[in-house]
Design a protein around this motif. Structure first.
Motif, mmCIF file in Angstrom:
data_model
loop_
_atom_site.group_PDB
_atom_site.id
_atom_site.type_symbol
_atom_site.label_atom_id
_atom_site.label_comp_id
_atom_site.label_asym_id
_atom_site.label_seq_id
_atom_site.Cartn_x
_atom_site.Cartn_y
_atom_site.Cartn_z
ATOM 1 N N CYS A 1 -40.454 29.177 17.247
ATOM 2 C CA CYS A 1 -39.159 28.612 17.655
ATOM 3 C C CYS A 1 -38.880 27.326 16.885
ATOM 4 O O CYS A 1 -37.758 27.106 16.411
ATOM 5 N N GLN A 2 -39.883 26.485 16.734
ATOM 6 C CA GLN A 2 -39.714 25.244 15.987
ATOM 7 C C GLN A 2 -39.419 25.523 14.514
ATOM 8 O O GLN A 2 -38.621 24.819 13.886
ATOM 9 N N ILE A 3 -40.061 26.555 13.968
ATOM 10 C CA ILE A 3 -39.813 26.937 12.576
ATOM 11 C C ILE A 3 -38.352 27.336 12.407
ATOM 12 O O ILE A 3 -37.672 26.909 11.458
ATOM 13 N N GLU A 4 -37.822 28.141 13.322
ATOM 14 C CA GLU A 4 -36.430 28.592 13.235
ATOM 15 C C GLU A 4 -35.462 27.414 13.348
ATOM 16 O O GLU A 4 -34.477 27.336 12.615
ATOM 17 N N ARG B 1 -35.600 25.460 10.046
ATOM 18 C CA ARG B 1 -34.876 26.159 8.982
ATOM 19 C C ARG B 1 -33.361 25.972 9.140
ATOM 20 O O ARG B 1 -32.646 25.787 8.166
ATOM 21 N N ALA B 2 -32.863 26.022 10.381
ATOM 22 C CA ALA B 2 -31.434 25.817 10.629
ATOM 23 C C ALA B 2 -31.031 24.399 10.223
ATOM 24 O O ALA B 2 -29.973 24.191 9.615
ATOM 25 N N GLU B 3 -31.873 23.411 10.541
ATOM 26 C CA GLU B 3 -31.585 22.029 10.147
ATOM 27 C C GLU B 3 -31.593 21.890 8.626
ATOM 28 O O GLU B 3 -30.749 21.202 8.055
ATOM 29 N N ILE B 4 -32.549 22.551 7.970
ATOM 30 C CA ILE B 4 -32.629 22.512 6.506
ATOM 31 C C ILE B 4 -31.366 23.123 5.907
ATOM 32 O O ILE B 4 -30.795 22.581 4.946
ATOM 33 N N LEU C 1 -28.560 20.608 6.320
ATOM 34 C CA LEU C 1 -28.727 19.486 5.397
ATOM 35 C C LEU C 1 -28.496 19.903 3.945
ATOM 36 O O LEU C 1 -27.940 19.134 3.157
ATOM 37 N N THR C 2 -28.912 21.117 3.588
ATOM 38 C CA THR C 2 -28.689 21.614 2.235
ATOM 39 C C THR C 2 -27.190 21.730 1.953
ATOM 40 O O THR C 2 -26.715 21.339 0.880
ATOM 41 N N THR C 3 -26.445 22.241 2.914
ATOM 42 C CA THR C 3 -24.992 22.353 2.758
ATOM 43 C C THR C 3 -24.365 20.971 2.629
ATOM 44 O O THR C 3 -23.509 20.732 1.772
ATOM 45 N N ARG C 4 -24.785 20.040 3.456
ATOM 46 C CA ARG C 4 -24.245 18.675 3.405
ATOM 47 C C ARG C 4 -24.582 18.012 2.076
ATOM 48 O O ARG C 4 -23.740 17.346 1.471
ATOM 49 N N LEU C 5 -25.813 18.203 1.612
ATOM 50 C CA LEU C 5 -26.223 17.638 0.332
ATOM 51 C C LEU C 5 -25.374 18.199 -0.803
ATOM 52 O O LEU C 5 -24.908 17.460 -1.679
#
Length: 146
Positions: free
Chosen positions: A28-31, A34-37, A40-44
């Motif tokens: 669950c923490q991995i998922e 990944r959603a946060e990444i 952040l990737t989109t924002r970057l």
């Protein structure tokens, strides 16, 4: 701990259940990570694109400034230092219409005598010569439009 039937729980089963529960929590923490990444990737990517647009804009503006004739903007006229000039321009701004020397004398609470109107008219003519005001017809002064 004993089971309902009075038997002791199997230590292997109990340990595997704990491992399964921990594995589900980690998954669950991995998922979530990944959603946060992804966020952040989109924002970057958006920020990098905005920075690139600013670089292009700067480059374009600098290249336009280097073109012949681009720096030939005349300097802003310097207002004479006498406070009456500032007062005259403030009155033009307040009235927002063409004015005559007599109108300005009235607005400045000066007696309407030839001496005062001629002094004001001379100041108006000086402002016209400096490009600060325009004389649209003899004796009628206005602020030129930018």
């Amino acid at each position: 701990m004993t089971r309902a039937g009075g038997q002791e729980p199997d230590p292997g089963t109990w340990l595997l259940d704990k491992i399964d529960a921990r594995e589900q929590a980690v998954t669950c923490q991995i998922e979530q990570t990944r959603a946060e990444i992804d966020t952040l990737t989109t924002r970057l990517r958006d920020l990098e694109q905005a920075a690139e647009h600013l670089r292009i804009t700067r480059k374009t503006l600098l290249s336009l400034a280097d073109q012949p004739g681009a720096g030939n903007v005349p300097p802003a006229p310097v207002l004479p230092s006498h406070p009456a000039y500032r007062q005259i321009l403030d009155l033009f701004a307040d009235y927002g219409r063409p004015l005559r020397a007599r109108d300005l004398c009235e607005a400045m609470d000066l007696p309407i005598v030839a001496k005062n109107t001629e002094k004001i008219r001379a100041k108006l003519k000086r402002l016209v010569s400096q490009g600060i005001l325009a004389e649209t017809e003899p004796g009628l002064f206005t602020q030129p439009r930018p």
